[in-house]
Design an enzyme around this catalytic site. Sequence first.
Site, short mmCIF file in Angstrom:
data_model
loop_
_atom_site.label_atom_id
_atom_site.label_comp_id
_atom_site.label_asym_id
_atom_site.label_seq_id
_atom_site.Cartn_x
_atom_site.Cartn_y
_atom_site.Cartn_z
NE ARG A 238 -4.24 -1.46 0.02
CZ ARG A 238 -4.33 -2.54 -0.78
NH1 ARG A 238 -3.34 -2.86 -1.58
NH2 ARG A 238 -5.43 -3.27 -0.78
CD GLU A 267 -2.79 3.25 -5.35
OE1 GLU A 267 -3.80 2.57 -5.58
OE2 GLU A 267 -1.74 2.78 -4.92
CG HIS A 286 -2.85 -0.75 -6.64
ND1 HIS A 286 -3.29 -0.11 -5.52
CD2 HIS A 286 -2.79 -2.07 -6.32
CE1 HIS A 286 -3.48 -0.98 -4.54
NE2 HIS A 286 -3.19 -2.19 -5.01
C1 GLV Z 1 -4.64 -5.34 -4.03
O1 GLV Z 1 -3.92 -4.42 -3.74
C2 GLV Z 1 -5.30 -6.13 -3.05
O2 GLV Z 1 -5.32 -5.78 -1.86
O3 GLV Z 1 -5.87 -7.17 -3.44
#
Ligand code: GLV
Length: 332
Positions: A238, A267, A286
């Site tokens: 994160r 983001e 991401h």
């Molecule tokens: C992606 O970042 C997730 O948490 O699945």
Amino acid sequence: MQRRIFVTRELPERGLDIIKERFNAEVWSDYAPPPKKLVIEKVAKVDALATLLSDRIDAEVFDAAPNLKIVSQFAVGFDNIDVKEATKRGIYVTNTPGILTNTTADYAWALLMAAARRVAEADKYVRDKKWKVGWHPAMLQGRDIFGATLGIIGLGRIGAAIAKRAKGFNMKILYYDVVRRPEVEEELGIMFRELMAILKESDFITVNVPLLKSTHHLINEERLKQMKKTAILINNARGPVIDEKALYKALKEGWIAGAGLDVFEQEPTPATNPLLTLDNIVVAPHISSSSFETRSKMAEMVAENLVSFLEGKTPPNLVNKDVVNVRKPGFE
Ligand code: GLV
């Protein structure tokens, strides 16, 4: 009468088909997330929600949702959901753990290798027509991975899967976590170190912790200064786990050699993010769990959690286990 659900994005087919078969589903079909105001409007009439990590699901949403009983998240992380509030109100929260571990670990490795061997820079170099001499000993030199020391911060499922891959590169593997994992240490031949030692000793560091109050800016200016000047930092957990302003200084001023980021403090990251002006960083939007196979299985898991609940069973991937003491599973 079928129960109503709002699905905040088009999920991969099979999972979405199951949801549509079993629920009266409304699906948000735009590529961008639904504005929070709209989510608040939609939840007024639904019994269930299927969410993404970009949807903020908090007390304001719950206040507007008198019939909401379950939030089924399409992700392993759930820091976008106020789980404490959900539990208080007897709302079940589920996620998609396990299924994305290997795909996410693969991507941490893709970032690590790309940053170490300057893959993105090399691609740009050729396309930008900078490749004017055939071969030069100093051209785009990178860092060796084989035999180097890898420091893993957070040895959960994904951290352990990253360690497994590092075995093939004959790396010395260190880890730090708030809980020690002796069985994984033994199985993978990896060693526990305090956080400071990981920072000082590692050539590559991967961050694999969930976003909690205690992990916010875990990697800050002071800690970046402890790292080797040749070190490369990888984050596909994160964004807010790393202080981006401090990371910019570290990369710009050469406290560390490079970074690979799939996640950002905000983001999408703004185009004006100064990190994006640096060559010694490789970035992605991401997408660590984004393989065809895994995203499809994640959607099936979202559906499976919802269907279990619909059938009055505790969903297999329940996040807030205490909620069963507040209300029984099921819509009745
Ligand atoms: C992606 O970042 C997730 O948490 O699945």
